[in-house]
Design a protein around this motif. Structure first.
Motif, mmCIF file in Angstrom:
data_model
loop_
_atom_site.group_PDB
_atom_site.id
_atom_site.type_symbol
_atom_site.label_atom_id
_atom_site.label_comp_id
_atom_site.label_asym_id
_atom_site.label_seq_id
_atom_site.Cartn_x
_atom_site.Cartn_y
_atom_site.Cartn_z
ATOM 1 N N LYS A 2 -3.622 -10.191 14.388
ATOM 2 C CA LYS A 2 -3.710 -8.715 14.425
ATOM 3 C C LYS A 2 -3.826 -8.146 13.015
ATOM 4 O O LYS A 2 -4.648 -7.277 12.742
ATOM 5 C CB LYS A 2 -2.468 -8.122 15.095
ATOM 6 N N LEU A 3 -3.009 -8.650 12.125
ATOM 7 C CA LEU A 3 -2.991 -8.117 10.766
ATOM 8 C C LEU A 3 -4.296 -8.415 10.024
ATOM 9 O O LEU A 3 -4.983 -7.508 9.543
ATOM 10 C CB LEU A 3 -1.804 -8.729 9.999
ATOM 11 N N GLU A 12 -7.495 -6.806 11.411
ATOM 12 C CA GLU A 12 -7.621 -5.384 11.067
ATOM 13 C C GLU A 12 -8.063 -5.222 9.605
ATOM 14 O O GLU A 12 -8.901 -4.385 9.280
ATOM 15 C CB GLU A 12 -6.259 -4.706 11.299
ATOM 16 N N LEU A 19 1.124 -1.851 11.403
ATOM 17 C CA LEU A 19 1.415 -3.101 12.099
ATOM 18 C C LEU A 19 2.909 -3.404 12.062
ATOM 19 O O LEU A 19 3.514 -3.805 13.059
ATOM 20 C CB LEU A 19 0.628 -4.265 11.484
ATOM 21 N N LYS A 50 4.528 -1.512 14.691
ATOM 22 C CA LYS A 50 4.135 -1.971 16.025
ATOM 23 C C LYS A 50 4.859 -3.255 16.405
ATOM 24 O O LYS A 50 5.272 -3.442 17.541
ATOM 25 C CB LYS A 50 2.613 -2.207 16.036
ATOM 26 N N SER A 72 -0.956 -2.187 7.072
ATOM 27 C CA SER A 72 0.228 -3.056 7.186
ATOM 28 C C SER A 72 1.427 -2.275 7.694
ATOM 29 O O SER A 72 2.243 -2.797 8.466
ATOM 30 C CB SER A 72 0.598 -3.666 5.835
#
Ligand code: ADP
Ligand code: ASP
Ligand code: MG
Length: 415
Positions: A279-280, A283, A325, A328, A322
């Motif tokens: 995910k990080l 993105e 995220l 999240k 960041s």
């Protein structure tokens, strides 16, 4: 049919009216050596920095689209002035900006990548006997917006043009005599290299040697463009050729570079589960943000820390991504450390010689420098260190590998 050559002149090479006149003479001379000449130019001297400063005085957080609109004007000024200087020498010439040359890029403002160039117009002008001057560093996106290619991006314009025009060579004219073992403005006695392989040059450029834009080397390697870096002030020096590795003399270490424009980002106490890194970094990559070193530590059950390095120019975007995220995924903290530099040794001899890493690490130890992160590839070893020690370490590592001063060591005679 005449040979096409592409020449690129950087900011300091066109930094004053006298210098522009000098470049005009050089370009005309190249034409009379039986060439069709395409010239790429950067903005004059410090213009791009001054434009950025102006923007910051108006708005601390301007949109990337408007920044590109502004920054592209620097190159537009220098192409027209150079064209006028060439007209003054009674030669046929035309200047073209990125839009007119149809340099099509993606839509990532401030760091766009060239997707295609429609060379019809340039070829037509060359056929009519004109010298063609092209604005470096800029293009146009599919939505017809002006984009720029990232700082130093005029080199990439030149190589991309050399590729679509099938040019016989691409010459990058700059303010030093060529590519050195380290930045000659920092390391006294750094050696000028006659030749360097595409792979080594790509590493040096990506690791902070700003003499060439990394993407330009990537393209030159991909399309096998013969590339030469030389001085626009000293025509006695042949400069440095960038070419296939098998044509380059083998050495253990080709050069040492220091990147002072990086930051370390750490996301602390991240849940250890599949998909977090994806995910990080997905993105970040969707935003054309290049991540360099990545370290993930397993500290205790089901909890990790993730650290990585990025260019300081990307820091604002990285912080936003960041931080979103972090919230999240319920990580504990986001820490950004700007007080770091990256020192790297580069050379095709690194892979086969374990001694090299130990000499490198020992040099840092002897200076009392703590290594915060390490990354390696076949042809490079990089360490993240405290930026206060960066330059001292650069000098010392150069000395240890004898890359400055009298002896330049070949593979057989290791340190
Ligand atoms: P230009 O405006 O011509 O594009 P740049 O400033 O982008 O010039 O790049 C040239 C500068 O790169 C040199 O003045 C030098 O300080 C720096 N540099 C960093 N590392 C190296 C290296 N290994 N060899 C040569 N120059 C280097
Ligand atoms: N003018 C731009 C810069 O200063 C592009 C370049 O010089 O290559 O980054
Ligand atoms: Mg440059």
């Amino acid at each position: 049919m005449e040979n096409i050559i592409v020449q690129k002149y950087g900011g300091s090479s066109v930094g004053s009216i006298d210098r522009i006149k000098n470049v005009a003479k050089q370009v005309v001379k190249a034409k009379y050596s039986n060439n069709k000449v395409v010239v790429v130019v950067s903005a004059m001297g410090n213009t791009t920095n001054e434009l950025i400063e102006k923007a910051m005085n108006v708005n601390k957080n301007p949109s990337s689209r408007e920044m590109d609109m502004l920054l592209s004007t620097g190159e537009q000024m220098s192409i027209s002035l150079l064209a006028m200087a060439i007209q003054e020498l009674n030669e046929e010439v035309v200047s073209l900006n990125g839009y007119q040359c149809k340099i099509l890029t993606d839509d990532k403002h401030k760091k766009a990548r060239i997707m295609d160039i429609d060379s019809t117009r340039i070829k037509k002008e060359l056929e009519q006997g004109k010298i063609v001057i092209v604005a470096g560093f800029q293009g146009v996106s599919q939505s017809n917006d002006i984009t720029t290619l990232g700082r130093g991006g005029s080199d990439t314009t030149a190589v991309a043009l050399a590729s679509v025009l099938n040019a016989s060579k691409c010459e990058i004219y700059t303010d030093v005599d060529g590519v050195y073992t380290s930045d000659p403005r920092i390391i006294k006695g750094a050696k000028l290299l006659d030749r360097i392989s595409y792979d080594e040059m790509l590493e040096l450029a990506s690791l902070g040697a700003k003499v060439l834009h990394p993407r330009c080397v990537e393209l030159a390697r991909k399309y096998r463009i013969p590339l030469v870096v030389k001085s626009s002030f000293n025509n006695k020096c042949k400069g440095t050729e960038i070419m296939e590795a098998n044509n380059v003399e083998k050495v253990l270490i080709r050069g040492v570079s220091l990147d002072e424009s990086i930051a370390k980002v750490s996301i602390l106490e991240v849940p250890d589960e599949p998909g977090i890194s994806y995910k990080l970094f997905n993105e970040l990559s969707n935003n054309n943000i290049q991540v360099d070193m990545i370290i993930q530590n397993i500290n205790r059950e089901n909890i990790n820390d993730i650290s990585f390095t990025v260019k300081t120019e990307d820091l604002k975007d990285v912080q936003t991504i960041s931080s979103e995220l972090k919230n999240k995924i319920n990580a504990k903290d986001l820490v950004i450390d700007k007080s770091v530099s990256k020192i790297s040794i580069v050379g095709t001899g690194i892979a086969g010689n374990s001694n090299v890493a130990s000499i490198f690490f020992k040099s840092l130890y002897e200076l009392g420098v703590n290594i915060q992160m390490i990354s390696t590839s076949e042809i490079k070893i990089s360490c993240i260190i405290d930026n206060k020690k960066g330059r001292e370490a650069l000098q010392y590592v150069n000395q240890k590998f004898k890359l400055c001063g009298e002896c330049y060591i070949l593979e057989e005679k290791v340190v």
